[in-house]
Scaffold this motif. Structure first.
Motif, PDB file in Angstrom:
ATOM      1  N   VAL A 168       0.859  -1.180   0.000  1.00  0.00           N
ATOM      2  CA  VAL A 168       0.000   0.000   0.000  1.00  0.00           C
ATOM      3  C   VAL A 168       0.895   1.229   0.000  1.00  0.00           C
ATOM      4  O   VAL A 168       1.690   1.422   0.929  1.00  0.00           O
ATOM      5  CB  VAL A 168      -0.927   0.001   1.235  1.00  0.00           C
ATOM      6  N   LEU A 171      -1.373   5.038   3.396  1.00  0.00           N
ATOM      7  CA  LEU A 171      -2.551   4.671   4.188  1.00  0.00           C
ATOM      8  C   LEU A 171      -2.778   5.760   5.236  1.00  0.00           C
ATOM      9  O   LEU A 171      -1.951   5.954   6.136  1.00  0.00           O
ATOM     10  CB  LEU A 171      -2.347   3.315   4.871  1.00  0.00           C
ATOM     11  N   VAL A 180      -7.086   4.495   1.506  1.00  0.00           N
ATOM     12  CA  VAL A 180      -6.065   3.670   0.845  1.00  0.00           C
ATOM     13  C   VAL A 180      -5.725   4.383  -0.467  1.00  0.00           C
ATOM     14  O   VAL A 180      -6.563   4.438  -1.388  1.00  0.00           O
ATOM     15  CB  VAL A 180      -6.583   2.245   0.580  1.00  0.00           C
ATOM     16  N   ASN A 217      -5.815  -0.847  -6.774  1.00  0.00           N
ATOM     17  CA  ASN A 217      -6.022  -0.372  -5.403  1.00  0.00           C
ATOM     18  C   ASN A 217      -7.137  -1.146  -4.696  1.00  0.00           C
ATOM     19  O   ASN A 217      -7.178  -1.197  -3.459  1.00  0.00           O
ATOM     20  CB  ASN A 217      -6.359   1.122  -5.408  1.00  0.00           C
ATOM     21  N   TYR A 218      -8.023  -1.726  -5.464  1.00  0.00           N
ATOM     22  CA  TYR A 218      -9.086  -2.546  -4.865  1.00  0.00           C
ATOM     23  C   TYR A 218      -8.489  -3.727  -4.089  1.00  0.00           C
ATOM     24  O   TYR A 218      -8.969  -4.085  -3.000  1.00  0.00           O
ATOM     25  CB  TYR A 218     -10.026  -3.043  -5.957  1.00  0.00           C
ATOM     26  N   HIS A 220      -5.600  -3.687  -2.652  1.00  0.00           N
ATOM     27  CA  HIS A 220      -5.039  -3.102  -1.434  1.00  0.00           C
ATOM     28  C   HIS A 220      -6.131  -2.889  -0.381  1.00  0.00           C
ATOM     29  O   HIS A 220      -5.915  -3.128   0.819  1.00  0.00           O
ATOM     30  CB  HIS A 220      -4.367  -1.763  -1.747  1.00  0.00           C
ATOM     31  N   CYS A 221      -7.299  -2.410  -0.821  1.00  0.00           N
ATOM     32  CA  CYS A 221      -8.404  -2.165   0.109  1.00  0.00           C
ATOM     33  C   CYS A 221      -8.861  -3.454   0.784  1.00  0.00           C
ATOM     34  O   CYS A 221      -9.165  -3.469   1.993  1.00  0.00           O
ATOM     35  CB  CYS A 221      -9.577  -1.513  -0.620  1.00  0.00           C
ATOM     36  N   LYS A 225      -8.884  -4.119   4.850  1.00  0.00           N
ATOM     37  CA  LYS A 225     -10.098  -4.575   5.540  1.00  0.00           C
ATOM     38  C   LYS A 225      -9.831  -5.839   6.332  1.00  0.00           C
ATOM     39  O   LYS A 225     -10.249  -5.963   7.505  1.00  0.00           O
ATOM     40  CB  LYS A 225     -11.219  -4.827   4.532  1.00  0.00           C
ATOM     41  N   ILE A 234     -13.674   2.199   4.485  1.00  0.00           N
ATOM     42  CA  ILE A 234     -12.473   2.165   3.644  1.00  0.00           C
ATOM     43  C   ILE A 234     -12.739   2.992   2.384  1.00  0.00           C
ATOM     44  O   ILE A 234     -13.717   2.757   1.674  1.00  0.00           O
ATOM     45  CB  ILE A 234     -12.089   0.727   3.269  1.00  0.00           C
ATOM     46  N   GLU A 235     -11.843   3.941   2.097  1.00  0.00           N
ATOM     47  CA  GLU A 235     -11.984   4.793   0.922  1.00  0.00           C
ATOM     48  C   GLU A 235     -10.787   4.567  -0.018  1.00  0.00           C
ATOM     49  O   GLU A 235      -9.627   4.699   0.374  1.00  0.00           O
ATOM     50  CB  GLU A 235     -12.044   6.266   1.311  1.00  0.00           C
ATOM     51  N   SER A 236     -11.105   4.185  -1.267  1.00  0.00           N
ATOM     52  CA  SER A 236     -10.068   4.003  -2.288  1.00  0.00           C
ATOM     53  C   SER A 236      -9.848   5.312  -3.023  1.00  0.00           C
ATOM     54  O   SER A 236     -10.812   5.972  -3.442  1.00  0.00           O
ATOM     55  CB  SER A 236     -10.491   2.913  -3.266  1.00  0.00           C
ATOM     56  N   ASN A 253     -13.272   8.657  -7.726  1.00  0.00           N
ATOM     57  CA  ASN A 253     -12.166   8.325  -6.809  1.00  0.00           C
ATOM     58  C   ASN A 253     -10.796   8.475  -7.462  1.00  0.00           C
ATOM     59  O   ASN A 253      -9.807   7.956  -6.935  1.00  0.00           O
ATOM     60  CB  ASN A 253     -12.300   6.917  -6.230  1.00  0.00           C
TER      61      ASN A 253
END
Length: 309
Positions: A168, A171, A180, A217-218, A220-221, A225, A234-236, A253
């Motif tokens: 990541v 963060l 993220v 990045n999804y 990573h999210c 989590k 959680i915000e990408s 985003n």
């Protein structure tokens, strides 16, 4: 002289040559006359007969002879004083193809070395450009955390469901959400939509594709989590450097670096309590401190293996 003729032809005493020489010898040499006139006559007569004998030898050359004539041995020649020029070695023909090949091989080696050097230099530039882009994003985020209860973590390694590492970039943990953030230091024109697997970068000199950063990045999210044990909040966020220009509609985003802090400050609804934030920070700090250089090395090997596959 008659005696020598007799000796030379003594092996064939019945031959005309031997008999003529013997007769002349007996007549003029064995019993010479006293008067000078007779002696002169005899010498003339003997010379005439000797001439006849000699001519007879030349005219009767077809008669077989057992006389062995030994060849003359040439005198040795002093090479150092000889005026004969030394033998010159003829030049060997030159193979034009071999000559060209011998000159091209070093050129090819230098060309290959230059390509390797250029590739390595390009890889270093890409890595350095990415590092600079991350540094700029971190600098902006650190400005955002001053005097607040926001906490920033950089280049955090977390495990995915498959057991591999995922990194990541940034963060940001706060009461209004866990952000993220994936940073992209691209320039030129960017083409891409939310559902496209690959986006396109076009500059004046090149055109290339890269993975949709929202999909990247999804992953990573999902890791965040799982690690924090939460399902909401959680915000990408994907951040591009301002030197890039989107030629298609910018997906949700996805923002430019200059607008990042304002975008984050736009979240004003509390989502996590102070106790939850303390728990998150303890877990993340332990993970950050427990990450080793070997973990980063393993992560790089995993990324290379996925790209090769």
């Amino acid at each position: 002289m008659l005696q020598h003729q007799i000796n030379d032809f003594s092996h064939a005493q019945r031959s005309s040559r031997y008999l003529a020489a013997k007769k002349a010898y007996d007549r003029y040499c064995a019993n010479p006359q006293s008067t000078s006139a007779k002696a002169k006559f005899a010498s003339q007569q003997g010379a005439s007969e000797v001439g006849q004998i000699t001519r007879g030898v030349n005219t009767q050359s077809s008669v077989p002879s057992e006389i062995a004539i030994r060849p003359k041995i040439a005198a040795p020649v002093e090479l150092r004083n000889s005026s004969i020029p030394p033998t010159q070695v003829a030049p060997q023909p030159v193979n034009a193809f071999e000559l060209m090949l011998s000159s091209l091989i070093p050129m090819g080696l230098w060309f290959g070395f230059a390509l390797l050097l250029l590739a390595a230099f390009k890889a270093v530039l890409v890595f350095k450009a990415g590092s600079i882009g991350e540094w700029r994003v971190n600098s902006k985020l650190k400005e955002l955390t001053k005097g607040t209860n926001l906490t920033l973590y950089e280049n955090l390694l977390l495990y995915t469901d498959s057991g591999e590492f995922t990194e990541v970039d940034h963060l940001l943990v706060g009461p209004f959400g866990v952000f993220v953030i994936e940073s992209k230091n691209y320039s030129g024109w960017i083409f891409g939509s939310e559902k496209q697997a690959n986006w396109t970068q076009r500059t004046f000199s090149s055109k290339s594709q890269f993975m949709n950063p929202l999909r990247q990045n999804y992953k990573h999210c999902l890791a965040v989590k799982s690690f924090l044990g939460i399902k909401e909040g959680i915000e990408s966020l994907v951040v591009f450097h301002d030197k890039a220009t989107f030629k298609t509609e910018m997906p949700k985003n996805v923002i430019m670096l200059s607008a990042m802090n304002d975008y984050i400050n736009g979240f004003t609804e509390p989502r996590f309590s102070k106790a939850q934030l303390d728990e998150f920070n303890v877990l993340l700090s332990m993970r950050e401190e427990g990450t080793t250089a070997e973990d980063y090395k393993t992560h790089i090997q995993q990324v290379k293996a996925r790209r090769a596959g």
